[in-house]
Design a protein around this motif. Structure first.
Motif, short mmCIF file in Angstrom:
data_model
loop_
_atom_site.label_atom_id
_atom_site.label_comp_id
_atom_site.label_asym_id
_atom_site.label_seq_id
_atom_site.Cartn_x
_atom_site.Cartn_y
_atom_site.Cartn_z
N ASP A 90 84.83 29.82 -79.02
CA ASP A 90 85.06 31.19 -79.48
C ASP A 90 84.75 32.15 -78.34
OD1 ASP A 90 84.21 33.85 -80.66
OD2 ASP A 90 84.92 32.85 -82.47
N ASN A 91 85.66 33.09 -78.09
CA ASN A 91 85.48 34.02 -76.97
C ASN A 91 84.32 34.98 -77.18
OD1 ASN A 91 87.68 33.00 -75.55
ND2 ASN A 91 89.12 34.37 -76.58
N ILE A 92 83.91 35.17 -78.43
CA ILE A 92 82.85 36.14 -78.71
C ILE A 92 81.47 35.52 -78.65
CG2 ILE A 92 81.93 37.72 -80.45
CD1 ILE A 92 84.77 38.16 -81.42
N ASN A 93 81.28 34.40 -79.34
CA ASN A 93 79.93 33.83 -79.40
C ASN A 93 79.82 32.41 -78.85
OD1 ASN A 93 81.05 32.22 -81.43
ND2 ASN A 93 80.35 33.59 -83.06
N GLY A 94 80.91 31.87 -78.31
CA GLY A 94 80.85 30.53 -77.73
C GLY A 94 80.82 29.40 -78.73
N SER A 95 81.04 29.70 -80.00
CA SER A 95 81.01 28.68 -81.04
C SER A 95 82.16 27.69 -80.86
CB SER A 95 81.11 29.35 -82.41
OG SER A 95 81.16 28.40 -83.44
N VAL A 96 81.90 26.42 -81.21
CA VAL A 96 82.93 25.38 -81.11
C VAL A 96 84.09 25.67 -82.06
CG1 VAL A 96 83.41 22.92 -81.43
CG2 VAL A 96 81.25 23.64 -80.44
N VAL A 97 85.30 25.52 -81.57
CA VAL A 97 86.49 25.71 -82.40
C VAL A 97 86.89 24.37 -83.00
CG1 VAL A 97 88.93 26.34 -82.43
CG2 VAL A 97 87.31 27.69 -81.08
N TRP A 98 87.05 24.34 -84.32
CA TRP A 98 87.38 23.11 -85.03
C TRP A 98 88.84 23.09 -85.48
CZ3 TRP A 98 84.53 18.75 -86.64
CH2 TRP A 98 83.21 18.73 -86.16
N LYS A 99 89.43 21.90 -85.40
CA LYS A 99 90.76 21.70 -85.97
C LYS A 99 90.55 21.44 -87.45
CE LYS A 99 94.80 18.62 -85.80
NZ LYS A 99 95.40 17.42 -85.16
N CYS A 100 91.20 22.23 -88.29
CA CYS A 100 91.01 22.12 -89.73
C CYS A 100 92.35 21.91 -90.45
CB CYS A 100 90.36 23.39 -90.28
SG CYS A 100 88.78 23.81 -89.53
N GLU A 101 92.28 21.23 -91.57
CA GLU A 101 93.45 21.05 -92.41
C GLU A 101 93.29 21.87 -93.67
OE1 GLU A 101 96.21 17.55 -94.49
OE2 GLU A 101 94.27 17.06 -93.61
N CYS A 102 94.29 22.69 -93.96
CA CYS A 102 94.24 23.53 -95.14
C CYS A 102 94.79 22.75 -96.34
CB CYS A 102 95.06 24.81 -94.91
SG CYS A 102 94.95 26.02 -96.26
N SER A 103 94.37 23.11 -97.52
CA SER A 103 94.84 22.41 -98.72
C SER A 103 96.34 22.56 -98.93
CB SER A 103 94.10 22.94 -99.95
OG SER A 103 94.31 24.32 -100.12
N CYS A 104 96.94 23.56 -98.27
CA CYS A 104 98.39 23.75 -98.38
C CYS A 104 99.14 22.84 -97.41
CB CYS A 104 98.76 25.21 -98.12
SG CYS A 104 98.60 25.72 -96.39
N GLY A 105 98.39 22.14 -96.53
CA GLY A 105 99.01 21.23 -95.59
C GLY A 105 99.09 21.73 -94.16
N ASN A 106 98.84 23.01 -93.95
CA ASN A 106 98.88 23.58 -92.61
C ASN A 106 97.63 23.24 -91.81
OD1 ASN A 106 101.39 24.78 -92.91
ND2 ASN A 106 100.54 26.70 -93.67
N ILE A 107 97.76 23.28 -90.49
CA ILE A 107 96.63 23.07 -89.58
C ILE A 107 96.18 24.41 -89.04
CG2 ILE A 107 95.88 22.04 -87.40
CD1 ILE A 107 96.26 20.02 -89.63
N ALA A 108 94.89 24.63 -89.00
CA ALA A 108 94.33 25.87 -88.47
C ALA A 108 93.18 25.55 -87.53
CB ALA A 108 93.85 26.76 -89.62
N TYR A 109 92.98 26.40 -86.54
CA TYR A 109 91.88 26.23 -85.59
C TYR A 109 90.90 27.38 -85.79
CZ TYR A 109 94.76 22.65 -83.44
OH TYR A 109 95.49 21.51 -83.22
#
Length: 228
Positions: A90-109
C-alpha cells in the motif's frame, strides 16, 4: 507497554535504529535516525521506527523492507476471501496487498489494512448493486407519486439545470450546427420543435409548444392531486 515520549527516545536505539533527534511536523511526530543498513541519517515517522514494522529507512529494497504481515489466507472480509499475499505494498501505510476473490467471481487486490478495518468489503459489486437498488427505489417512487400518463410532473416544474446555456428549459445550443435547438417532452414523447439562428426564436417556439402541448395539464394535476 508504557508510553514513551519521542523526546525521551533521543540517544537510544530502537529496533536497530539509532535515534538522534525528534520533531513535530504537520501534526505528526518524526525521529531523526541512523539506518541500521545503509547508516544514512533520515527522518522517519515515529510509529514506523517503534512498531518494528520497518527494518530499514527504505534502502533495503521495498520488497523486503516491511516485515511480513498477518497471514490472511482464506480469511473472509464481507464478500472477499483473501487468496494470497502479493509483493505489492500500500502506498500510504506499506500494508501488504492481498489477491482476493469476491463472491461474485471477480478478483480484487486489496491491502491488508483495508481488509482488516473493513474499509473494502467487495470488488465493487456491492456498491454497484446498492446504487442500482437505490435507483430502482427512486424510480418507483417517481412513477407512483409523480407520473401521470407517462409524464413526470416534477420534470415540468423542475428548476433549469445549471448547465443550461439559454436560461430557458428545453432550449439548448447545438454546437454541431451553430443553431439554437428547441424541444419539449410530454407524456413520454419528445417533440423536436426545430433549430433557429436566433435564441429568441427558439424560446418563442418552446413557449408556444408549452401552451399547445401542456395546456391546462399542470392546473388539472394540482387540483386532482393537491397532496402531492
Amino acid at each position: 507497554m508504557p508510553y514513551v515520549k519521542a523526546t525521551e527516545r533521543v540517544g537510544t536505539t530502537v529496533n536497530g535504529f539509532k535515534i538522534l533527534d525528534s520533531k513535530r511536523e504537520n501534526g505528526r511526530t518524526y525521529l531523526y535516525i541512523i539506518c541500521p543498513y545503509c547508516e544514512e541519517k533520515k527522518w522517519m515517522r515515529v510509529e514506523d521506527v517503534t512498531s518494528g514494522r520497518c527494518v530499514s529507512c527504505g534502502c533495503y529494497n521495498a520488497k523486503y523492507n516491511l516485515k511480513k504481515g498477518k497471514d490472511l489466507t482464506n480469511c473472509e472480509f464481507g464478500r472477499l476471501k483473501a487468496i494470497e499475499a502479493t509483493e505489492q505494498r500500500d502506498n500510504i501505510n506499506g500494508s501488504v496487498v492481498w489477491k482476493c476473490e469476491c463472491s461474485c467471481g471477480n478478483i480484487a487486490y486489496v491491502s491488508a489494512s483495508n481488509l482488516i478495518k473493513k474499509a473494502v468489503r467487495s470488488c465493487g459489486c456491492f456498491a454497484a448493486e446498492t446504487s442500482s437498488n437505490n435507483g430502482k427505489i427512486a424510480g418507483k417512487n417517481v412513477a407512483e407519486n409523480f407520473c401521470v400518463e407517462g409524464t413526470n410532473v416534477k420534470n415540468l416544474t423542475a428548476k433549469i439545470p445549471k448547465n443550461n446555456t439559454s436560461g430557458i428549459k428545453g432550449v439548448t445550443w447545438d454546437s454541431a450546427r451553430n443553431k439554437w435547438r428547441a424541444q419539449i417532452c410530454f407524456k413520454g414523447r419528445n417533440y423536436h420543435l426545430g433549430r433557429f439562428s436566433e435564441k429568441k426564436e427558439a424560446i418563442a417556439a418552446r413557449n408556444e409548444a408549452e401552451k399547445n402541448i401542456f395546456g391546462d395539464f399542470l392546473a388539472w394535476y394540482s387540483e386532482t392531486y393537491p397532496e402531492k
